[in-house]
Motif scaffolding. Structure first.
Motif, PDB file in Angstrom:
ATOM      1  N   GLY A   1      47.716  49.239  30.742  1.00  0.00           N
ATOM      2  CA  GLY A   1      47.318  48.007  31.409  1.00  0.00           C
ATOM      3  C   GLY A   1      47.240  48.276  33.042  1.00  0.00           C
ATOM      4  O   GLY A   1      46.693  47.174  33.517  1.00  0.00           O
ATOM      5  N   ASP A   2      47.782  49.419  33.434  1.00  0.00           N
ATOM      6  CA  ASP A   2      47.746  49.532  34.861  1.00  0.00           C
ATOM      7  C   ASP A   2      46.520  50.489  35.377  1.00  0.00           C
ATOM      8  O   ASP A   2      46.251  50.887  36.386  1.00  0.00           O
ATOM      9  CB  ASP A   2      48.967  49.987  35.544  1.00  0.00           C
ATOM     10  N   LEU A   3      45.652  50.497  34.285  1.00  0.00           N
ATOM     11  CA  LEU A   3      44.261  51.323  34.662  1.00  0.00           C
ATOM     12  C   LEU A   3      43.209  50.428  34.510  1.00  0.00           C
ATOM     13  O   LEU A   3      43.181  49.523  33.562  1.00  0.00           O
ATOM     14  CB  LEU A   3      43.996  52.365  33.547  1.00  0.00           C
ATOM     15  N   ASP A   4      42.451  50.476  35.505  1.00  0.00           N
ATOM     16  CA  ASP A   4      40.944  49.631  35.283  1.00  0.00           C
ATOM     17  C   ASP A   4      39.910  50.624  35.406  1.00  0.00           C
ATOM     18  O   ASP A   4      39.963  51.525  36.059  1.00  0.00           O
ATOM     19  CB  ASP A   4      41.269  48.973  36.805  1.00  0.00           C
ATOM     20  N   TRP A   5      38.877  50.155  34.575  1.00  0.00           N
ATOM     21  CA  TRP A   5      37.760  50.698  34.430  1.00  0.00           C
ATOM     22  C   TRP A   5      36.936  50.791  35.821  1.00  0.00           C
ATOM     23  O   TRP A   5      36.563  49.710  36.291  1.00  0.00           O
ATOM     24  CB  TRP A   5      36.674  50.210  33.434  1.00  0.00           C
ATOM     25  N   LEU A   6      36.431  51.976  36.252  1.00  0.00           N
ATOM     26  CA  LEU A   6      35.676  52.080  37.190  1.00  0.00           C
ATOM     27  C   LEU A   6      34.117  52.387  37.073  1.00  0.00           C
ATOM     28  O   LEU A   6      33.173  51.524  37.340  1.00  0.00           O
ATOM     29  CB  LEU A   6      36.073  52.963  38.329  1.00  0.00           C
ATOM     30  N   GLY A   7      33.741  53.539  36.133  1.00  0.00           N
ATOM     31  CA  GLY A   7      32.357  53.894  35.873  1.00  0.00           C
ATOM     32  C   GLY A   7      32.356  55.178  34.828  1.00  0.00           C
ATOM     33  O   GLY A   7      33.580  55.611  34.649  1.00  0.00           O
TER      34      GLY A   7
END
Length: 146
Positions: free
Chosen positions: A68-74
């Motif tokens: 949950g502490d990972l966010d999508w960038l690209g």
């Protein structure tokens, strides 16, 4: 029906604090040796992208992270030595301080200012760091080398 070969899938994790990005210098792997890159690696069979990102971050730097502490960038779909797909994620929080855990694959590690990134950086990682959310915009998708 004919079986199809899969496309190698990579993950890269952007860890940033106080405006500095964590980079590792690749060594003795035969793949972009002596160039800096984000922590990351290949997605293994039966593994999700988030699982691979957390595993690779821990294997390479010792940092622990919750999914949950990972966010999508690209995403970059690139033609390199073969057809490849690379997912880029941002670590929002992590536990620990980074250490060089794989000295047989990396010869250095450091925190670099966005305006002071090393010249010796993996080309597609440089594109990612200059694109979209990595540069403060929205989630993005790029194709390179076609």
């Amino acid at each position: 029906m004919m079986a199809r070969a899969g496309i190698p899938t990579g993950v890269h994790v952007l860890c940033e604090r106080e405006g500095r990005i964590l980079l590792l210098r690749r060594a003795e792997t035969g793949f972009f040796d002596d160039l800096y890159s984000l922590p990351g690696g290949h997605v293994e069979h039966g593994e999700s992208i988030l699982q691979a990102a957390a595993r690779e971050l821990k294997e390479e730097t010792g940092l622990q992270i919750e999914y949950g502490d990972l966010d999508w960038l690209g995403v970059i779909h690139r033609c390199s030595d073969t057809n490849r797909i690379d997912f880029f994620l941002r670590a929002l929080r992590w536990q620990g301080e980074p250490v060089l855990c794989e000295p047989d694959k990396c010869s250095g590690m450091g925190w670099f200012a966005r305006d002071g990134l090393p010249k010796e950086i993996v080309p597609y990682v440089k594109v990612a760091l200059e694109t979209g959310e990595c540069a403060g915009q929205c989630v993005w998708i790029r194709e390179l080398g076609w």
